[in-house]
Write a protein that holds these residues in place. Structure first.
Motif, PDB file in Angstrom:
ATOM      1  N   CYS A  68      -1.119  -3.141  16.381  1.00 49.18           N
ATOM      2  CA  CYS A  68       0.285  -3.282  15.654  1.00 49.18           C
ATOM      3  C   CYS A  68      -0.289  -2.394  14.226  1.00 49.18           C
ATOM      4  O   CYS A  68       0.902  -1.685  13.556  1.00 49.18           O
ATOM      5  CB  CYS A  68       0.592  -4.326  15.388  1.00 49.18           C
ATOM      6  SG  CYS A  68       0.905  -4.834  17.134  1.00 49.18           S
ATOM      7  N   SER A  69      -1.635  -2.154  14.181  1.00 52.26           N
ATOM      8  CA  SER A  69      -1.748  -1.784  12.725  1.00 52.26           C
ATOM      9  C   SER A  69      -2.175  -0.619  12.815  1.00 52.26           C
ATOM     10  O   SER A  69      -2.388  -0.668  11.346  1.00 52.26           O
ATOM     11  CB  SER A  69      -2.546  -3.086  12.586  1.00 52.26           C
ATOM     12  OG  SER A  69      -4.207  -2.692  12.458  1.00 52.26           O
ATOM     13  N   THR A  70      -2.778   0.200  13.840  1.00 51.92           N
ATOM     14  CA  THR A  70      -2.841   1.288  13.749  1.00 51.92           C
ATOM     15  C   THR A  70      -2.168   2.497  13.832  1.00 51.92           C
ATOM     16  O   THR A  70      -0.895   2.154  13.699  1.00 51.92           O
ATOM     17  CB  THR A  70      -3.599   1.415  15.578  1.00 51.92           C
ATOM     18  OG1 THR A  70      -2.703   0.930  16.902  1.00 51.92           O
ATOM     19  CG2 THR A  70      -5.059   0.769  16.193  1.00 51.92           C
ATOM     20  N   GLY A  71      -2.026   3.463  13.809  1.00 55.65           N
ATOM     21  CA  GLY A  71      -1.202   5.195  13.174  1.00 55.65           C
ATOM     22  C   GLY A  71      -0.815   5.209  12.003  1.00 55.65           C
ATOM     23  O   GLY A  71      -1.895   4.655  10.899  1.00 55.65           O
ATOM     24  N   LYS A 124       0.091   5.462   8.055  1.00 51.16           N
ATOM     25  CA  LYS A 124       0.729   4.179   7.688  1.00 51.16           C
ATOM     26  C   LYS A 124       1.761   4.648   6.574  1.00 51.16           C
ATOM     27  O   LYS A 124       1.159   5.483   5.999  1.00 51.16           O
ATOM     28  CB  LYS A 124       0.038   3.231   6.498  1.00 51.16           C
ATOM     29  CG  LYS A 124      -1.274   2.379   7.325  1.00 51.16           C
ATOM     30  CD  LYS A 124      -2.090   1.620   6.768  1.00 51.16           C
ATOM     31  CE  LYS A 124      -2.801   0.179   7.816  1.00 51.16           C
ATOM     32  NZ  LYS A 124      -3.802  -0.320   7.211  1.00 51.16           N
ATOM     33  N   SER A 163       2.556   8.096  16.508  1.00 51.14           N
ATOM     34  CA  SER A 163       1.386   7.156  16.782  1.00 51.14           C
ATOM     35  C   SER A 163       1.250   5.450  16.185  1.00 51.14           C
ATOM     36  O   SER A 163       0.760   4.871  16.440  1.00 51.14           O
ATOM     37  CB  SER A 163       0.201   7.764  15.705  1.00 51.14           C
ATOM     38  OG  SER A 163       0.563   8.041  14.360  1.00 51.14           O
ATOM     39  N   ARG A 164       2.725   5.283  15.891  1.00 50.96           N
ATOM     40  CA  ARG A 164       2.928   3.659  15.208  1.00 50.96           C
ATOM     41  C   ARG A 164       3.909   3.524  15.746  1.00 50.96           C
ATOM     42  O   ARG A 164       4.472   3.993  15.690  1.00 50.96           O
ATOM     43  CB  ARG A 164       2.530   3.333  13.530  1.00 50.96           C
ATOM     44  CG  ARG A 164       2.099   2.528  12.764  1.00 50.96           C
ATOM     45  CD  ARG A 164       2.204   2.188  11.393  1.00 50.96           C
ATOM     46  NE  ARG A 164       1.932   0.901  11.346  1.00 50.96           N
ATOM     47  CZ  ARG A 164       0.939   0.352  10.890  1.00 50.96           C
ATOM     48  NH1 ARG A 164       0.208   1.053  10.604  1.00 50.96           N
ATOM     49  NH2 ARG A 164       0.890  -0.985  10.409  1.00 50.96           N
ATOM     50  N   GLU A 202       6.508  -5.198  13.127  1.00 52.54           N
ATOM     51  CA  GLU A 202       5.612  -4.203  12.068  1.00 52.54           C
ATOM     52  C   GLU A 202       5.395  -5.528  11.241  1.00 52.54           C
ATOM     53  O   GLU A 202       6.450  -6.190  10.703  1.00 52.54           O
ATOM     54  CB  GLU A 202       6.826  -3.106  11.919  1.00 52.54           C
ATOM     55  CG  GLU A 202       6.659  -2.636  10.299  1.00 52.54           C
ATOM     56  CD  GLU A 202       4.844  -2.324  10.309  1.00 52.54           C
ATOM     57  OE1 GLU A 202       3.916  -2.538   9.904  1.00 52.54           O
ATOM     58  OE2 GLU A 202       4.912  -1.277  11.256  1.00 52.54           O
ATOM     59  N   ASN A 207       5.883  -1.424   6.715  1.00 52.67           N
ATOM     60  CA  ASN A 207       5.748   0.325   7.594  1.00 52.67           C
ATOM     61  C   ASN A 207       7.084   0.420   7.429  1.00 52.67           C
ATOM     62  O   ASN A 207       7.879   0.113   8.878  1.00 52.67           O
ATOM     63  CB  ASN A 207       4.383   0.244   8.082  1.00 52.67           C
ATOM     64  CG  ASN A 207       2.721   0.639   7.104  1.00 52.67           C
ATOM     65  OD1 ASN A 207       2.993   1.232   6.253  1.00 52.67           O
ATOM     66  ND2 ASN A 207       2.563  -0.920   7.374  1.00 52.67           N
ATOM     67  N   SER A 250       6.222   5.794  11.414  1.00 52.37           N
ATOM     68  CA  SER A 250       5.026   7.004  11.393  1.00 52.37           C
ATOM     69  C   SER A 250       6.007   8.419  11.602  1.00 52.37           C
ATOM     70  O   SER A 250       5.148   9.200  11.076  1.00 52.37           O
ATOM     71  CB  SER A 250       4.494   6.931  12.196  1.00 52.37           C
ATOM     72  OG  SER A 250       4.931   6.985  13.788  1.00 52.37           O
TER      73      SER A 250
END
Length: 211
Positions: free
Chosen positions: A21-24, A26, A138-139, A144, A148, A151
């Protein structure tokens, strides 16, 4: 052993999900990380001179080159002329770019090669604005856990802004304001709208309403 492996995999599954979940991209604030980027391209064209004017036939060559570039608003045209007394050359070039509603700039950008004797260099600088990295999905939006925003936030409005700006250089430095207000200029768009002839669809709709 098999039971222990299953327990380890079950324990690691939530951690792997949280890590995914923390990829992509920010985007931790309300201002989008996707902003227009303005780039400049210089087109050069060397023409022959004859005294303080362009040589015979060079004006036609220059006109054809400008037409192939589709010269227009936002383009900046300058002359790289080693001769400080070549006012006639400036007048000849100005007569060509005047057809596009442009004026010669006072300073020419630095080009890669020196100007040969008996020639002048016409430089057309053109700017382009794009928003790199858009669209950006990407996110994932949910879940979340880092607060954030999306994206892809700002991609639509900033891409439209970059596409609609007639002179992309205004995104870097805006036009200076004028201390004089011209009411005719400010109401020009309204007058064009009011004086525009009615379309066929509008006429049909009006006649239908009267019946």
């Amino acid at each position: 052993m098999l039971k222990r492996s299953i327990l380890i995999a079950t324990t690691l599954a939530p951690a792997l999900a949280l890590g995914a979940c923390s990829t992509g991209t920010k985007n931790r604030g309300l201002e989008s990380v996707h902003q227009p980027v303005v780039s400049r391209t210089d087109f050069v064209f060397d023409v022959n001179t004859s005294g303080n004017n362009l040589a015979p036939g060079e004006a036609q060559r220059l006109a054809g080159w400008m037409q192939s570039l589709r010269l227009g608003y936002g383009d900046r045209v300058a002359i790289d002329d080693p001769n400080p007394y070549g006012n006639g050359i400036r007048d000849d070039v100005q007569s060509q770019i005047g057809r596009y509603g442009l004026l010669l700039s006072d300073e020419a950008p630095i080009t890669g090669a020196p100007v040969q004797p008996g020639m002048v260099r016409v430089v057309v600088s053109r700017m382009k604005a794009v928003v790199p990295g858009c669209p950006d999905f990407s996110r994932v939006s949910q879940p979340e856990f880092e607060s954030n925003t999306s994206s892809n936030q700002g991609c639509g409005i900033n891409s439209n802004l970059a596409a609609m700006t007639a002179n992309p250089g205004d995104l870097v430095r805006g036009q200076p304001g004028s201390g004089v207000t011209d009411p005719a200029q400010s109401t020009k768009a309204i007058e064009v709208y009011r004086k525009a002839p009615a379309s066929a669809g509008a006429s049909a709709g009006t006649s239908g309403g009267k019946n």
